[in-house]
Design an enzyme around this catalytic site. Structure first.
Site, short mmCIF file in Angstrom:
data_model
loop_
_atom_site.label_atom_id
_atom_site.label_comp_id
_atom_site.label_asym_id
_atom_site.label_seq_id
_atom_site.Cartn_x
_atom_site.Cartn_y
_atom_site.Cartn_z
N TRP A 149 0.87 -1.18 0.00
CA TRP A 149 0.00 0.00 0.00
C TRP A 149 0.91 1.24 0.00
O TRP A 149 1.81 1.35 0.84
CB TRP A 149 -0.88 -0.02 1.24
N ASP B 294 -0.61 -5.20 9.57
CA ASP B 294 -1.58 -4.18 9.18
C ASP B 294 -2.85 -4.93 8.80
O ASP B 294 -2.87 -5.67 7.82
CB ASP B 294 -1.03 -3.39 7.98
N LYS C 132 -13.26 -0.33 6.14
CA LYS C 132 -13.87 -1.19 5.14
C LYS C 132 -14.91 -2.14 5.72
O LYS C 132 -16.03 -2.21 5.23
CB LYS C 132 -12.79 -1.99 4.40
N1 PLA Z 1 -3.64 -0.34 5.40
C1 PLA Z 1 -3.93 -0.79 4.19
C2 PLA Z 1 -3.25 -2.00 3.69
C3 PLA Z 1 -4.88 -0.13 3.41
O1 PLA Z 1 -5.16 -0.59 2.20
C4 PLA Z 1 -5.51 1.03 3.90
C5 PLA Z 1 -6.50 1.81 3.08
C6 PLA Z 1 -5.17 1.45 5.20
C7 PLA Z 1 -4.24 0.74 5.93
C8 PLA Z 1 -5.74 2.66 5.87
O2 PLA Z 1 -7.07 2.82 5.91
P1 PLA Z 1 -7.78 3.73 7.02
O3 PLA Z 1 -6.78 4.73 7.49
O4 PLA Z 1 -8.95 4.32 6.38
O5 PLA Z 1 -8.15 2.77 8.11
N2 PLA Z 1 -6.33 1.77 1.69
C9 PLA Z 1 -7.30 2.36 0.76
C10 PLA Z 1 -7.54 3.83 1.02
C11 PLA Z 1 -8.62 1.63 0.88
C12 PLA Z 1 -6.33 4.69 1.13
O6 PLA Z 1 -5.40 4.61 0.30
O7 PLA Z 1 -6.31 5.48 2.09
C13 PLA Z 1 -6.76 2.12 -0.65
O8 PLA Z 1 -7.44 2.49 -1.62
O9 PLA Z 1 -5.67 1.53 -0.79
#
Ligand code: PLA
Length: 415
Positions: A139, A220, A256
């Site tokens: 991510w 995570d 989510k």
């Molecule tokens: N960790 C991972 C692996 C994630 O994919 C995301 C969110 C988070 C943490 C953090 O989410 P939160 O802070 O809302 O709890 N990833 C998303 C959104 C869904 C983003 O980038 O913020 C994504 O599209 O990858």
């Protein structure tokens, strides 16, 4: 008109920041006026009508909260006690000995991101020599989080483009080669962006190496219940490490699985060897949180505590989560069927069915991803990731046409 006291702004030295690779996609999507447009960028669940979805059980909990007329006093730095209890029980299992023994330091924090950031600040303060190992790819925000916390990181191999699967040997070799006592960041389930998770046997081997090297596992968990539809199954990787008696970091998010994206609700959990250590760790996490954001928001914490604490609502949540996970599985299947039926090149698209969670990692490169957006008005991240949670059954054929065109012809046609 007020006269400007400076000829040249004091901010001349501030350059324009690039758009965020994920959230910036939503901004570009909003600006597109074409009717065919589709936002498969951010991982946000949509209904079959492509509308945002507030879970019924969340509405029910909010109605009850309103009826009770609860106040808006500050929470303690560590957050809402009922939430912290519920979140640790969901993660580790209510009867896990680590909870009975009081060995877990749990702090409500600002969703997954805020929890990761708090843990990163803790690592920087108490393990200034340590390095964090993150998967390649991961991510995108993980790197920002550790950079901003001034925690050095390096990557371990994870994705193998040749097999469109896990490079398990590479992963193990890189974790083994890292200095003893490194932190190893692992996605608890539904790896983002690849959708490829280790098998239970592979998790055991990963745990072996981490244990052997005295590394610190750091999970995570952003998709508990969203990968398989089962909260317990999706927590099994974390529980396996805890069962071995290891000390473990776990960041949790309710964005989510309860659809509480904007409520910023999640937690950081640190499993420690003794209750006494857990108390000290918790005291330092609180000390880090206080000057950062003082204390966390209450609304989302109450929703989670209410839903988890009431057997009927808990049951309803699990059902809705299964439905959401099921809808994503259905579009995954339909996308695969459409691609297989339409693509005459003989390419094997079955990797799509092997990936799990919200995303599919299509293998489209940046130029091909640009073609998806520029020609087809399909918004996605430039690493070839598409969010299936933003796709409807009705749009699968259109998406398949776009992918096939981009895959075979997109190499030179995009801007
Ligand atoms: N960790 C991972 C692996 C994630 O994919 C995301 C969110 C988070 C943490 C953090 O989410 P939160 O802070 O809302 O709890 N990833 C998303 C959104 C869904 C983003 O980038 O913020 C994504 O599209 O990858």
């Amino acid at each position: 008109m007020m006269a400007l006291a400076v000829d040249v702004s004091r901010f001349e030295g501030v350059p324009m920041a690039p758009p965020d690779p994920i959230l910036g996609v939503s901004e570009a999507f909003k600006a597109d006026k074409n009717d065919l447009k589709l936002n498969l960028g951010v991982g946000a669940y949509r209904t079959e009508e492509l509308q945002p979805y507030v879970l019924n059980v969340v509405k029910k909990a909010e109605t009850l909260m309103l009826e009770k007329g609860e106040n808006k006093e500050y929470l303690p730095i560590e957050g809402l006690a009922a939430f912290n209890k519920a979140t640790a029980e969901l993660l580790f299992g209510a009867d896990n000995p680590v909870l009975k023994q009081g060995r877990v330091a749990t702090l409500q924090s600002l969703s997954g991101t805020g929890s990761l950031r708090l843990a990163a600040a803790f690592i920087q303060r108490y393990f200034p020599e340590a390095k964090v190992l993150i998967s390649s790819p991961t991510w995108g925000n993980h790197k920002n989080i550790f950079n901003d916390a001034r925690v050095p990181w390096s990557e371990y191999r994870y994705y193998d483009p040749k097999t469109v699967g896990l490079d398990f040997e590479g992963m193990i070799a890189d974790i083994q080669a890292a200095p003893d006592g490194s932190f190893v960041l692992l996605h608890g389930c539904a790896h983002n962006p690849t959708g490829i998770d280790p098998t239970p046997e592979q998790w055991e081997k990963i745990a072996d190496v981490i244990q052997e090297k005295k590394h610190m596992p750091f999970f995570d968990v952003a998709y508990q219940g969203f990968a398989s539809g089962s909260l317990d199954e999706d927590a099994s990787s974390v529980r396996l490490f805890v069962e071995r008696g290891l000390e473990v970091f776990v960041a949790q998010s309710y964005s989510k699985n309860l659809g509480l994206y904007a409520e910023r609700i999640g937690a950081i959990n640190v499993v420690c060897s003794t209750p006494e250590v857990a108390n000290r760790v918790k005291s330092q996490l609180k000390r880090l949180a206080r000057p950062m954001y003082s204390n966390p928001p209450i609304h989302g914490a109450r929703i989670v505590a209410n839903v988890v604490g009431d057997p009927t609502m808990f049951g309803e949540w699990k059902q809705e989560m299964e439905e959401m996970a099921g809808r994503i599985k259905n579009v995954r299947q339909k996308l695969y069927d459409s691609l297989s039926a339409k693509d005459k090149s003989g390419k094997d698209w079955s990797f799509i069915l092997r990936q799990i969670g919200m995303f599919s990692y299509t293998g489209l490169n940046k130029t091909q991803s640009d073609n998806m957006t520029d020609k087809w008005h399909i918004y996605m991240t430039k690493d070839g990731r598409i969010s299936l949670a933003g796709l409807s059954l009705a749009k699968c054929e259109y998406l398949a046409d776009a992918i096939i065109d981009s895959f075979h012809n997109g190499l030179g046609t995009a801007k």
